[in-house]
Design an enzyme around this catalytic site. Structure first.
Site, PDB file in Angstrom:
ATOM      1  N   MET A  30       0.627  -1.308   0.027  1.00  0.00           N
ATOM      2  CA  MET A  30       0.315  -0.242  -0.253  1.00  0.00           C
ATOM      3  C   MET A  30       1.004   1.383   0.097  1.00  0.00           C
ATOM      4  O   MET A  30       0.238   2.081   0.456  1.00  0.00           O
ATOM      5  CB  MET A  30      -0.997  -0.386   1.319  1.00  0.00           C
ATOM      6  CG  MET A  30      -2.114  -1.112   0.970  1.00  0.00           C
ATOM      7  SD  MET A  30      -3.053  -1.197   2.224  1.00  0.00           S
ATOM      8  CE  MET A  30      -2.826  -0.772   3.584  1.00  0.00           C
ATOM      9  N   ALA A  32       4.159   3.250   1.167  1.00  0.00           N
ATOM     10  CA  ALA A  32       4.735   4.185   2.259  1.00  0.00           C
ATOM     11  C   ALA A  32       6.235   3.505   2.772  1.00  0.00           C
ATOM     12  O   ALA A  32       5.964   2.836   3.569  1.00  0.00           O
ATOM     13  CB  ALA A  32       3.858   4.847   3.419  1.00  0.00           C
ATOM     14  N   LEU A  33       6.653   2.862   1.624  1.00  0.00           N
ATOM     15  CA  LEU A  33       7.784   1.324   1.499  1.00  0.00           C
ATOM     16  C   LEU A  33       8.397   2.559   2.510  1.00  0.00           C
ATOM     17  O   LEU A  33       9.202   3.250   2.868  1.00  0.00           O
ATOM     18  CB  LEU A  33       8.138   1.929   0.219  1.00  0.00           C
ATOM     19  CG  LEU A  33       7.528   1.567  -1.002  1.00  0.00           C
ATOM     20  CD1 LEU A  33       7.772   0.976  -2.037  1.00  0.00           C
ATOM     21  CD2 LEU A  33       6.508   0.207  -0.108  1.00  0.00           C
ATOM     22  N   HIS A  34       8.952   1.035   3.323  1.00  0.00           N
ATOM     23  CA  HIS A  34      10.135   1.020   4.353  1.00  0.00           C
ATOM     24  C   HIS A  34      11.327  -0.083   4.330  1.00  0.00           C
ATOM     25  O   HIS A  34      10.884  -0.932   2.832  1.00  0.00           O
ATOM     26  CB  HIS A  34      10.108   1.266   5.203  1.00  0.00           C
ATOM     27  CG  HIS A  34       8.545   0.344   5.931  1.00  0.00           C
ATOM     28  ND1 HIS A  34       8.956  -1.388   6.235  1.00  0.00           N
ATOM     29  CD2 HIS A  34       7.937  -0.175   5.995  1.00  0.00           C
ATOM     30  CE1 HIS A  34       7.562  -1.837   6.335  1.00  0.00           C
ATOM     31  NE2 HIS A  34       6.875  -1.314   6.494  1.00  0.00           N
ATOM     32  N   HIS A  37       9.665  -3.285   3.379  1.00  0.00           N
ATOM     33  CA  HIS A  37       9.138  -4.080   2.150  1.00  0.00           C
ATOM     34  C   HIS A  37      10.538  -4.815   1.128  1.00  0.00           C
ATOM     35  O   HIS A  37      10.351  -4.569  -0.151  1.00  0.00           O
ATOM     36  CB  HIS A  37       8.358  -3.030   1.548  1.00  0.00           C
ATOM     37  CG  HIS A  37       7.259  -1.999   2.477  1.00  0.00           C
ATOM     38  ND1 HIS A  37       7.281  -0.805   2.970  1.00  0.00           N
ATOM     39  CD2 HIS A  37       6.244  -3.240   1.831  1.00  0.00           C
ATOM     40  CE1 HIS A  37       5.800  -0.455   3.479  1.00  0.00           C
ATOM     41  NE2 HIS A  37       4.921  -2.238   2.559  1.00  0.00           N
ATOM     42  N   GLU A 149       5.983 -11.399   7.666  1.00  0.00           N
ATOM     43  CA  GLU A 149       5.085 -12.030   8.586  1.00  0.00           C
ATOM     44  C   GLU A 149       4.678 -11.459  10.141  1.00  0.00           C
ATOM     45  O   GLU A 149       3.855 -11.713  10.479  1.00  0.00           O
ATOM     46  CB  GLU A 149       6.035 -13.074   9.427  1.00  0.00           C
ATOM     47  CG  GLU A 149       6.708 -13.996   8.537  1.00  0.00           C
ATOM     48  CD  GLU A 149       6.627 -15.558   9.245  1.00  0.00           C
ATOM     49  OE1 GLU A 149       7.739 -15.628  10.015  1.00  0.00           O
ATOM     50  OE2 GLU A 149       7.093 -16.399   8.287  1.00  0.00           O
ATOM     51  N   LYS A 150       4.511 -10.044   9.104  1.00  0.00           N
ATOM     52  CA  LYS A 150       4.265  -8.923  10.300  1.00  0.00           C
ATOM     53  C   LYS A 150       2.810  -9.116  10.794  1.00  0.00           C
ATOM     54  O   LYS A 150       2.059  -9.628  11.557  1.00  0.00           O
ATOM     55  CB  LYS A 150       4.657  -7.575  10.294  1.00  0.00           C
ATOM     56  CG  LYS A 150       4.399  -6.148  11.403  1.00  0.00           C
ATOM     57  CD  LYS A 150       5.142  -4.999  11.288  1.00  0.00           C
ATOM     58  CE  LYS A 150       4.171  -4.565  10.205  1.00  0.00           C
ATOM     59  NZ  LYS A 150       2.913  -4.031  10.102  1.00  0.00           N
ATOM     60  N   GLN A 154      -2.971 -12.494   7.725  1.00  0.00           N
ATOM     61  CA  GLN A 154      -2.892 -12.366   6.543  1.00  0.00           C
ATOM     62  C   GLN A 154      -2.223 -13.282   5.838  1.00  0.00           C
ATOM     63  O   GLN A 154      -2.716 -13.062   4.898  1.00  0.00           O
ATOM     64  CB  GLN A 154      -2.587 -10.368   6.179  1.00  0.00           C
ATOM     65  CG  GLN A 154      -2.187  -9.832   4.989  1.00  0.00           C
ATOM     66  CD  GLN A 154      -1.778  -8.515   4.432  1.00  0.00           C
ATOM     67  OE1 GLN A 154      -3.087  -7.701   4.892  1.00  0.00           O
ATOM     68  NE2 GLN A 154      -0.612  -8.357   4.318  1.00  0.00           N
ATOM     69  N   SER A 186       6.894  -0.961  10.403  1.00  0.00           N
ATOM     70  CA  SER A 186       5.809  -0.533   9.982  1.00  0.00           C
ATOM     71  C   SER A 186       5.669   1.235   8.930  1.00  0.00           C
ATOM     72  O   SER A 186       6.137   1.732   9.410  1.00  0.00           O
ATOM     73  CB  SER A 186       4.651  -0.400  11.015  1.00  0.00           C
ATOM     74  OG  SER A 186       3.510  -0.344  10.174  1.00  0.00           O
TER      75      SER A 186
END
Ligand code: PAF
Length: 280
Positions: A30, A32-34, A37, A149-150, A154, A186
């Site tokens: 979605m 807002a990459l960190h 990702h 896995e956070k 999901q 996150s």
């Protein structure tokens, strides 16, 4: 790097690559990459000939309109980051490219895993996730799709959805990416106040302590009581802590060597909802 905004162009393009015998890795996001990702995208780049990353803030998985509106959007920076690590294609659809006018999420039955934890506290959330991931997987048609896995629950939902809908893809779960402090990365962390950012590593610290208590022979109920007490003395408001098996995600009353178990936590730092888990 090529950016696609329409599945009508993306799908045949990827199919051509597959017809040439190339493998495709896919990371749905979605935005807002960190670093978390990026670690997933890097795994995909290593394991596949081409990597596609989608950036789409999916409206059907937000049960809270304010959360949807406040969700960070950093598209330009995201594309720069993906380019810098060598991602081949980005899929950046509009809502209209994925949903028809007025379309809502499908209603799924995953045998109960959709009703516990996140399913209980975010009604409808997993219907939205399963709906959009199904659409994205059909649009990209990758060989492998990567999930962190956070959001362990999901991953279980997506695994069940691809089985039910017979989507031919390997779901690759990836370990939680943590800051040096232990805080699970996150997109929401960027909205933490400096004080809460400094205090937030407490969450993983408590999870680790919970793991130690389990190793010392404490029962799930005792471990849970410890975690709840620790949160009561912290600046964070605990929404839930559950210890469940990894398959059906049902609370367990004893730890057994042949049943993989996990501890799941959700806590609020101010109005920011933080989520983490640990394998026991
Ligand atoms: O984990 C996320 O970022 C989202 O739930 C996903 C899988 C991209 C679906 O919108």
């Amino acid at each position: 790097m090529i950016v696609f905004t329409e599945k009508e162009k993306l799908t045949p393009f990827i199919q051509n690559l597959k017809d040439e015998g190339k493998t495709i890795g896919f990371l749905p996001t979605m935005g807002a990459l960190h670093e978390g990702h990026l670690s997933l995208a890097k795994a995909s780049i290593q394991e596949n000939d081409y990597t596609v990353v989608s950036i789409f803030v999916n409206p059907t998985q937000f049960n809270n309109l304010e959360d949807l509106e406040k969700y960070p959007r950093t598209e330009e920076k995201d594309i720069e980051l993906l380019t810098s690590i060598g991602v081949d294609y980005v899929y950046l659809p509009s809502v209209a490219d994925l949903y028809t006018e007025g379309e809502v999420a499908k209603k799924y039955d995953f045998g109960g895993i959709e009703h516990v934890m996140e399913g209980e506290f975010r009604p409808g959330h997993f219907d939205g996730v399963a709906t959009v991931v199904g659409k994205l997987l059909r649009a990209v048609n990758p060989n492998r799709a990567y999930f962190g896995e956070k959001d362990f629950q999901q991953i279980r939902i997506v695994q069940e959805m691809v089985k039910q809908e017979q989507i031919d893809v390997t779901i690759v779960p990836m370990p939680i990416f943590r800051a040096e402090t232990g805080l699970a990365l996150s997109s929401r962390n960027m909205r933490l106040t400096p004080e809460n950012l400094e205090a937030a590593p407490f969450i993983f610290q408590v999870l680790k302590e919970a793991g130690e208590l389990k190793n010392q022979g404490q029962t799930p109920a005792e471990v849970k009581a410890y975690v709840e007490e620790s949160f009561a003395q912290s600046p964070f408001e605990l929404e839930y802590f559950e210890i469940t098996d990894e398959e059906k995600l049902q609370p367990i009353s004893t730890f057994k060597s042949d049943v993989k178990a996990r501890g799941f936590v959700v806590a609020y730092a101010g109005d920011i909802r933080l989520i983490d888990n640990i394998q026991f």
